[in-house]
Each structure stands twice: as C-alpha cells, then as structure tokens.
Design an enzyme around this catalytic site. Structure first.
Site, PDB file in Angstrom:
ATOM      1  N   LYS A  12      -5.185   9.291   0.399  1.00 26.85           N
ATOM      2  CA  LYS A  12      -5.141   8.088   1.248  1.00 26.85           C
ATOM      3  C   LYS A  12      -5.307   8.471   2.711  1.00 26.85           C
ATOM      4  O   LYS A  12      -6.034   7.818   3.446  1.00 26.85           O
ATOM      5  CB  LYS A  12      -3.802   7.336   1.084  1.00 26.85           C
ATOM      6  CG  LYS A  12      -3.615   6.532  -0.181  1.00 26.85           C
ATOM      7  CD  LYS A  12      -4.389   5.247  -0.258  1.00 26.85           C
ATOM      8  CE  LYS A  12      -5.721   5.458  -0.901  1.00 26.85           C
ATOM      9  NZ  LYS A  12      -5.766   5.477  -2.350  1.00 26.85           N
TER      10      LYS A  12
ATOM     11  N   TRP B 128     -25.236   1.286   0.701  1.00 29.87           N
ATOM     12  CA  TRP B 128     -24.559   2.584   0.739  1.00 29.87           C
ATOM     13  C   TRP B 128     -25.653   3.593   0.429  1.00 29.87           C
ATOM     14  O   TRP B 128     -26.199   3.604  -0.676  1.00 29.87           O
ATOM     15  CB  TRP B 128     -23.454   2.632  -0.317  1.00 29.87           C
ATOM     16  CG  TRP B 128     -22.599   3.864  -0.218  1.00 29.87           C
ATOM     17  CD1 TRP B 128     -21.506   4.047   0.570  1.00 29.87           C
ATOM     18  CD2 TRP B 128     -22.761   5.080  -0.961  1.00 29.87           C
ATOM     19  NE1 TRP B 128     -20.990   5.300   0.384  1.00 29.87           N
ATOM     20  CE2 TRP B 128     -21.743   5.960  -0.557  1.00 29.87           C
ATOM     21  CE3 TRP B 128     -23.681   5.516  -1.915  1.00 29.87           C
ATOM     22  CZ2 TRP B 128     -21.600   7.240  -1.067  1.00 29.87           C
ATOM     23  CZ3 TRP B 128     -23.542   6.798  -2.427  1.00 29.87           C
ATOM     24  CH2 TRP B 128     -22.506   7.648  -2.009  1.00 29.87           C
TER      25      TRP B 128
ATOM     26  N   GLU C 164      -8.996   9.638   3.417  1.00 31.10           N
ATOM     27  CA  GLU C 164     -10.103   8.691   3.370  1.00 31.10           C
ATOM     28  C   GLU C 164     -10.083   7.674   4.495  1.00 31.10           C
ATOM     29  O   GLU C 164     -11.144   7.237   4.920  1.00 31.10           O
ATOM     30  CB  GLU C 164     -10.280   8.044   1.989  1.00 31.10           C
ATOM     31  CG  GLU C 164      -9.167   7.256   1.444  1.00 31.10           C
ATOM     32  CD  GLU C 164      -9.491   6.691   0.044  1.00 31.10           C
ATOM     33  OE1 GLU C 164     -10.646   6.688  -0.398  1.00 31.10           O
ATOM     34  OE2 GLU C 164      -8.543   6.219  -0.602  1.00 31.10           O
TER      35      GLU C 164
ATOM     36  N   HIS D 158       2.069  30.218  -3.387  1.00 36.19           N
ATOM     37  CA  HIS D 158       0.948  31.017  -3.921  1.00 36.19           C
ATOM     38  C   HIS D 158      -0.298  30.866  -3.052  1.00 36.19           C
ATOM     39  O   HIS D 158      -1.405  31.129  -3.504  1.00 36.19           O
ATOM     40  CB  HIS D 158       0.667  30.601  -5.366  1.00 36.19           C
ATOM     41  CG  HIS D 158       1.837  30.828  -6.266  1.00 36.19           C
ATOM     42  ND1 HIS D 158       2.216  32.075  -6.700  1.00 36.19           N
ATOM     43  CD2 HIS D 158       2.744  29.959  -6.775  1.00 36.19           C
ATOM     44  CE1 HIS D 158       3.298  31.968  -7.454  1.00 36.19           C
ATOM     45  NE2 HIS D 158       3.640  30.691  -7.510  1.00 36.19           N
TER      46      HIS D 158
ATOM     47  N   CYS E 153     -23.975  -0.295  -3.259  1.00 30.03           N
ATOM     48  CA  CYS E 153     -24.625  -1.378  -2.522  1.00 30.03           C
ATOM     49  C   CYS E 153     -24.194  -2.753  -3.049  1.00 30.03           C
ATOM     50  O   CYS E 153     -23.873  -2.908  -4.218  1.00 30.03           O
ATOM     51  CB  CYS E 153     -26.130  -1.265  -2.652  1.00 30.03           C
ATOM     52  SG  CYS E 153     -26.751   0.347  -2.213  1.00 30.03           S
TER      53      CYS E 153
ATOM     54  N   ARG F 289     -18.760  -2.926  -0.305  1.00 25.43           N
ATOM     55  CA  ARG F 289     -19.510  -2.104  -1.267  1.00 25.43           C
ATOM     56  C   ARG F 289     -20.428  -1.098  -0.575  1.00 25.43           C
ATOM     57  O   ARG F 289     -21.005  -0.229  -1.230  1.00 25.43           O
ATOM     58  CB  ARG F 289     -20.346  -3.003  -2.171  1.00 25.43           C
ATOM     59  CG  ARG F 289     -19.534  -3.903  -3.050  1.00 25.43           C
ATOM     60  CD  ARG F 289     -20.425  -4.675  -3.975  1.00 25.43           C
ATOM     61  NE  ARG F 289     -20.968  -3.828  -5.012  1.00 25.43           N
ATOM     62  CZ  ARG F 289     -20.471  -3.733  -6.232  1.00 25.43           C
ATOM     63  NH1 ARG F 289     -19.424  -4.450  -6.574  1.00 25.43           N
ATOM     64  NH2 ARG F 289     -21.011  -2.951  -7.129  1.00 25.43           N
TER      65      ARG F 289
ATOM     66  N   ASN G 235     -29.422  -1.788  -6.174  1.00 27.39           N
ATOM     67  CA  ASN G 235     -28.214  -0.975  -6.199  1.00 27.39           C
ATOM     68  C   ASN G 235     -28.382   0.028  -7.329  1.00 27.39           C
ATOM     69  O   ASN G 235     -28.544  -0.375  -8.481  1.00 27.39           O
ATOM     70  CB  ASN G 235     -26.987  -1.865  -6.460  1.00 27.39           C
ATOM     71  CG  ASN G 235     -25.730  -1.058  -6.698  1.00 27.39           C
ATOM     72  OD1 ASN G 235     -25.628   0.089  -6.273  1.00 27.39           O
ATOM     73  ND2 ASN G 235     -24.757  -1.659  -7.380  1.00 27.39           N
ATOM     74  N   GLY G 236     -28.389   1.311  -7.014  1.00 21.56           N
ATOM     75  CA  GLY G 236     -28.573   2.321  -8.056  1.00 21.56           C
ATOM     76  C   GLY G 236     -29.526   3.395  -7.596  1.00 21.56           C
ATOM     77  O   GLY G 236     -29.772   3.554  -6.393  1.00 21.56           O
TER      78      GLY G 236
ATOM     79  N   LYS H 299     -16.507   0.893  -2.045  1.00 24.73           N
ATOM     80  CA  LYS H 299     -15.430   0.510  -2.946  1.00 24.73           C
ATOM     81  C   LYS H 299     -15.739   0.853  -4.394  1.00 24.73           C
ATOM     82  O   LYS H 299     -14.888   1.315  -5.132  1.00 24.73           O
ATOM     83  CB  LYS H 299     -15.181  -0.998  -2.796  1.00 24.73           C
ATOM     84  CG  LYS H 299     -14.023  -1.518  -3.631  1.00 24.73           C
ATOM     85  CD  LYS H 299     -12.714  -1.023  -3.083  1.00 24.73           C
ATOM     86  CE  LYS H 299     -11.541  -1.423  -3.951  1.00 24.73           C
ATOM     87  NZ  LYS H 299     -10.366  -0.591  -3.683  1.00 24.73           N
TER      88      LYS H 299
ATOM     89  N   GLU I 284      -2.219  11.728  -4.287  1.00 23.25           N
ATOM     90  CA  GLU I 284      -2.653  10.390  -3.880  1.00 23.25           C
ATOM     91  C   GLU I 284      -2.345  10.146  -2.395  1.00 23.25           C
ATOM     92  O   GLU I 284      -3.160   9.576  -1.668  1.00 23.25           O
ATOM     93  CB  GLU I 284      -1.970   9.351  -4.785  1.00 23.25           C
ATOM     94  CG  GLU I 284      -2.202   7.897  -4.432  1.00 23.25           C
ATOM     95  CD  GLU I 284      -3.672   7.473  -4.434  1.00 23.25           C
ATOM     96  OE1 GLU I 284      -4.527   8.237  -4.885  1.00 23.25           O
ATOM     97  OE2 GLU I 284      -3.952   6.366  -3.940  1.00 23.25           O
TER      98      GLU I 284
HETATM   99  O1  M6R Z   1     -12.906   1.535  -9.353  1.00 23.73           O
HETATM  100  P1  M6R Z   1     -12.330   2.846  -9.765  1.00 23.73           P
HETATM  101  O2  M6R Z   1     -10.865   2.805  -9.948  1.00 23.73           O
HETATM  102  O3  M6R Z   1     -13.014   3.418 -10.978  1.00 23.73           O
HETATM  103  O4  M6R Z   1     -12.641   3.819  -8.570  1.00 23.73           O
HETATM  104  C1  M6R Z   1     -12.353   5.176  -8.627  1.00 23.73           C
HETATM  105  C2  M6R Z   1     -12.424   5.811  -7.262  1.00 23.73           C
HETATM  106  O5  M6R Z   1     -13.714   5.694  -6.737  1.00 23.73           O
HETATM  107  C3  M6R Z   1     -11.427   5.191  -6.276  1.00 23.73           C
HETATM  108  O6  M6R Z   1     -10.134   5.248  -6.764  1.00 23.73           O
HETATM  109  C4  M6R Z   1     -11.494   5.904  -4.923  1.00 23.73           C
HETATM  110  O7  M6R Z   1     -11.011   7.202  -5.050  1.00 23.73           O
HETATM  111  C5  M6R Z   1     -10.726   5.106  -3.863  1.00 23.73           C
HETATM  112  N1  M6R Z   1     -11.464   5.050  -2.648  1.00 23.73           N
HETATM  113  C6  M6R Z   1      -9.407   5.673  -3.564  1.00 23.73           C
HETATM  114  O8  M6R Z   1      -8.739   4.985  -2.563  1.00 23.73           O
END
Ligand code: M6R
Length: 609
Positions: free
Chosen positions: A486, A74, A489, A505, A2, A27, A100-101, A604, A482
């Site tokens: 990408k 969030w 997400e 496998h 949040c 956020r 937030n939390g 984020k 990675e």
């Molecule tokens: O801020 P951080 O690098 O600790 O975040 C880690 C993950 O939450 C972050 O990399 C997440 O996987 C991204 N959405 C990837 O694009």
C-alpha cells in the site's frame, strides 16, 4: 487496464463519452480520446495525460453526433503520447477503433500492411488492427471487423465506428471484459459497468469470441463465424451513489471508511450461529465433496494474493487441509500438480485480472474444482469458476485495494469455517469464531474513529522517509506485505514486508536511525517472539511504530509509537491490523502530494498479462 465506452442513441455522444471516461479513468490515465460520427464524417479528438487534458483540448468545441466511442489508456505498446492515444483510425481515416488488450501478432501484420503501402502514425498494436479492418472494409463494418479478427492473435475488448455507417457500432471481446448497456432506445458498450450506471442497470455480458452490433434499433450478438447468439440481460445491483466520492477527498479514504459496512455485506446470510458454521452454497460443493478435498491451491495477484496467504494460515490451522498460495502469473506457466481432489480458489476484486483468469482456466483444464472469491458481479472469473462467493464489498474505485482485501479475508474465513466444521472444529469453537466475526465491523469503526492518531504517525515517521520496513509474524506476516505494498503504490516510498524473524537473515543490515520499522504485533501466539524482534531493531537505532493490543506495556515501553487495535481471535487480527496500515499509507501519500486514487503507472484492473 484501458477503459472503453461507446454510445449509440438519440443523445449527443461526446458529452456522454466524456462523462463515461471520467468514471473509467481508474482503469488507465496515460491518455484519453473520443471519436464521434455525424452526417459529415468522423471527428477524433485525443490528448496525452489525464482526462482533464482532453477536456481542456475540447473546450467548447464539443463534436456533434449521436454515435461515438471513447477510451482512457494504460500504455502497453508505445509511450503515453498523443499519437499513441486511442481512438486510432485506418488508412482512410474513416474507421475509428478503441482497444483494451494486446494484439500479439501486430508486428507481422504491420509489416505486411506496410508492404502494401500502409503508413502508421503511432507505435500501437491497435492502429495496426484499424488498418487491417480498413483493408477488409467494403461498406459493411460488421463484416470487416469479423474478417480482421480472424487474423488476429491476442486479447482484446474493441469498439469500432465508421464515418460511412453513422448508425452502426461494432464491438468484440476476447480476453478483455466488455459489456453492453441496454437503455431506452439507446445502447452502450463499456469495459465495466461504472460508465453505464447513470443511464441503465440492464447489461449483457459478452463472452470471448463474441461480437456485438449496435444499431439505432437494438443490438445483436454473434460469433466470428456469423452464428447468432442469444444472451440474457442482467440487472446490476450497484447504483450511481456507490461510484461517487460522496464528499470524501479521495475514493481510497471513502473505501477505507466503508469497511464496517462492506464487511457486514460480505458476511451477511452466510453465518449459521446455532450450528457454529457457515453457509456457502455458492461454492457448489456438497459437504461430502468438501470433506474429500485433499489439497487447496489459492491463486491471485497483488493484494488479493496477500489475502490468499492469510487464507492459508486460517485453512491450515483450523481445517487442517494443506494449502499452497500461488502467484497466478507463475502458476499459469509452470506445470502445476493439481487434480480432481485439488480445490483451486481464485481471488480477485475485479474478476478480470488476466493472470488469475488464466490460472483458473489452467486448473480447470487439469481437472481441479475451481471456486472464485470475487467482488464484481458478472465478471469473467465469476462466470468461469465452478462456484464461488461474491464479496459484496461494493464498487472499489481507488486503485489501491482496501475494502476488497478485508472482504476477501472474511470470505476466506467463511470457507475455512465450513471446511473446518466438516472436519475437526467443534460446534463451540465454530460459534466462538462466528462471534468474533460478528464483532469485527464495530471494531473496525473503533479504529476509524481514531484516524487522526494515524495521520500524526504518518506525519512523524513516514512522510519524508525513502524506505520503510513492515514486519509481522504468523498470520500478520501477509499484513506486513500488504502494508508495504500500500505504501509503495500510492506514496512511491520503497517499502518491504518481511516475516519479522527473517529480518536478521539480511534486512537487518538496512536498519539505522533513518529506517522506520512498522511492526504488526497484536498479543497473539507469537507475541513474545516479536517483542524480541522489536528489541533487535531498537538495538540498532531503528524507529519502531507498532500495532499492538491496548495495555501492551512491554511494547509501549520499547516502541517509538504505538497504535492499539481491539482484541479478536488471532486468525482474525489481519482484518483489524490492515486498517491502520491502509490509513497510514493514505495519509503519507496525501502529505507527499501524491495522486492517491490514480497512482502513477498503475491501473485498477490488470487485463493484460
Ligand atoms: O482485481 P484483482 O483483485 O484481481 O487485482 C489484483 C491486483 O492487481 C491488485 O490487488 C493490485 O495489487 C492493487 N493495486 C493493490 O492495491
């Protein structure tokens, strides 16, 4: 998670809060709301959905008042509905709170409050806290908040205002980031610096267990036991332009295109060409201490965990130190074997990821030296580790991490170079590594000049698919992970990253003419092996898109399409191969009409575990 913003000063709060929420929306975007206090009481306005829904609802009925709080959510407790949106109020409706939390003991507090006659409008843990503060309130918000927080378990970044105290904003932090913005006769609180940059660059970072009281005369920080705490005012070196889109259709594309520059910024000042090594004073480890490191544990989440895997390849290959890469969420809850000879490297763009922070704290408790590779200056992880390297990639607003990833790999390369030179790497090899690092920004630019080729690949192979496979070997196996992350997400296509040889496998069963398979296949030490893997996919009708080096006729002949990346040292190829994959997922998501910068369900900065 949040986003939180609060304001007290001479200006109208509501507009400032909405503008702050616009910058914080990355956020969380399940709902948003504001609360403003004026001489006539407290006005709360909130709406489910994106911030635009709240703006629509407010229209020209902007509440007046020069004290207020705003929130973008969030969802944790309760669905993303209007009743669950923040701000929440106490039983009297005169105290408003944003949070937030997670309040972990909210169920038992709620039951006790209900037994005392409280009724709730939402399913949230936050409303429970609002009611608890209301119970303690006897005309002093600061005191009521401090008392209530003594009864609360969990994590929070909080802000409170009361209709009965139009000149007071109280905020508190435990486990979720919070900072105070110090302006000219005006003060802000926020969960990160982005909503403040337009107004001030002077900030005070709150630490866990601290509570701040903002009034029209200034601010003071204390702990829950009323002890005053003196805090330094820090200057943020990010500016407003860095958190704007600057003409790009999306932050993600802007951030992908910034990589030549962000990579330069990560490397700047760290490379010692003559000595063929790197300068990493920030680690706070002497050469002797670095030589004595017996083992390295890298811990991180998501994309940062992927960069850690690349670091493992680099460190083991060049520095010959044993490395393990751990998901922070797993590391923190098992019984990890670390001691004073273990160097624990935490990697985080935000510097606030709850699991990574907890893993680092656990490692410290067990006597390990901890260092952080962090982008956000002044973030909690950056402040808690024993040393570290700032990435200096600039603010990353797009939820999908791009430029932070390549900067993390570059920072790992800097650590690797230093450790390797102290052990076994020759000065000549060190210089070659530096030369290759220095060429990378220009090589990234060469790739970025050809984005239309990637857009065409996205259109031809991935736009309408439901599944995709990403395969790589060696140091490009994490790039496969990675690339798949990408795509998942931001375009919601199911994608898997796999070591290319593992395909037979199991995942090979998935391959047919409908399965696009993205191979990361530069001309490296395992090139001939990956060619065989491509053959295996082609033999089963799969569609192969391969990232290769120019002139690789062998793969050109086999693959349905190729994209050539410039040549570099094997261990540095991930910095180049990841760029086309970022672009590929970007163009697929755009073609599918997805919200690239705010993908569903994501946020984020993940400040809850
Ligand atoms: O801020 P951080 O690098 O600790 O975040 C880690 C993950 O939450 C972050 O990399 C997440 O996987 C991204 N959405 C990837 O694009």
């Amino acid at each position: 998670m949040c986003g939180i913003v609060g304001y007290i000063g001479p200006r109208q709060a509501a507009e400032l809060l909405l503008e702050g929420l616009r910058r914080l929306e990355y956020r969380g975007y399940d709902s948003s709301g504001i609360a403003v206090v004026n001489g006539h009481g407290l006005k709360v306005m909130k709406a489910a959905g994106k911030l635009s829904m709240l703006e629509q609802q407010i229209g020209d009925r902007m509440p007046s008042g020069t004290l207020g709080i705003g929130h973008t959510r969030w969802a944790t407790h309760g669905a993303p509905t209007t009743p669950n949106a923040h701000p929440h109020t106490d039983q009297s409706g005169r105290i408003a709170i944003i949070h937030n939390g997670i309040i972990e003991n909210s169920t038992s507090i709620r039951k006790a409050l209900e037994a005392r006659g409280h009724t709730f409008k939402s399913e949230t843990d936050t409303e429970v806290l609002a009611h608890l503060v209301g119970e303690f309130y006897q005309g002093d918000l600061e005191d009521a908040v401090a008392q209530a927080l003594r009864d609360v378990d969990g994590a929070y970044g909080l802000a409170f205002i009361s209709a009965d105290e139009p000149g007071v904003l109280v905020a508190a932090r435990k486990g979720s980031p919070l900072l105070v913005g110090v302006g000219e006769n005006e003060w802000f609180v926020a969960s990160d610096a982005s909503p403040l940059l337009q107004h001030t660059r002077s900030v005070v970072y709150l630490d866990d267990g601290e509570l701040v009281v903002l009034t029209r005369d200034g601010y003071r920080v204390r702990n829950l036991q009323s002890t005053r705490i003196s805090k330094p005012v820090n200057q943020i070196d990010w500016d407003l332009a860095m958190v704007e889109r600057n003409g790009y259709p999306h932050f993600m594309l802007k951030e992908i295109c910034e990589q030549p520059e962000s990579l330069c910024n990560t490397l700047r000042g760290h490379l010692l060409d003559d000595e063929g090594t790197s300068r990493v004073h920030g680690l706070n480890l002497s050469d002797d201490e670095l030589k004595q490191v017996g083992r390295i544990v890298i811990t991180a989440c998501g994309t940062s965990w992927h960069s850690g895997l690349i670091g493992e390849y680099m460190l083991e290959e060049m520095a010959r130190v044993p490395v393990e890469v751990e998901y922070a969420s797993e590391f923190r809850y098992r019984n990890p074997v670390v001691d004073h000879r273990t160097l624990v490297i935490g990697i985080s763009q935000s510097g606030e990821t709850a699991d990574t922070l907890a893993a680092i704290r656990e490692a410290k408790r067990r006597g390990a030296r901890t260092v952080g590779l962090v982008n956000v200056v002044g973030s909690t992880i950056a402040r808690e580790v024993d040393g570290g390297i700032y990435l200096h990639a600039g603010p990353e607003v797009g939820v999908a991490s791009t430029k932070a990833f390549t900067s993390q790999v570059a920072a790992l390369a800097l650590v690797t170079l230093r450790v390797a030179r102290l052990r076994n790497l020759s000065i000549l090899q060190g210089r070659q590594f530096i030369e290759a690092l220095r060429r990378l920004p220009e090589q990234i630019s060469e790739i970025l000049d050809r984005t239309s080729e990637i857009e065409a690949l996205a259109d031809r192979f991935l736009k309408t698919t439901s599944n995709a496979l990403y395969l790589g070997r060696g140091v490009n196996f994490p790039v496969a992970l990675e690339g798949a992350l990408k795509l998942k997400e931001i375009s919601y296509i199911h994608a898997e990253g796999y070591p290319a040889a593992e395909m037979k496998h199991g995942p090979i069963a998935l391959i047919d003419e409908n399965m696009p398979v993205v191979f990361i296949a530069p001309r490296d030490a395992v090139h001939s092996k990956i060619v065989s893997n491509i053959e295996e996919v082609k033999a089963r009708g799969g569609k192969v898109i391969a990232l290769i080096n120019a002139g690789d006729t062998e793969i050109e002949r086999l693959a349905d399409a190729t994209f050539a990346i410039p040549e570099t040292l094997d261990l540095l190829t991930p910095i180049l191969t990841s760029i086309p994959l970022q672009l590929l997922s970007y163009y697929v998501a755009v073609a599918r009409g997805c919200n690239v910068d705010q993908p569903r369900n994501l946020a984020k900065s993940v400040t809850v575990e």
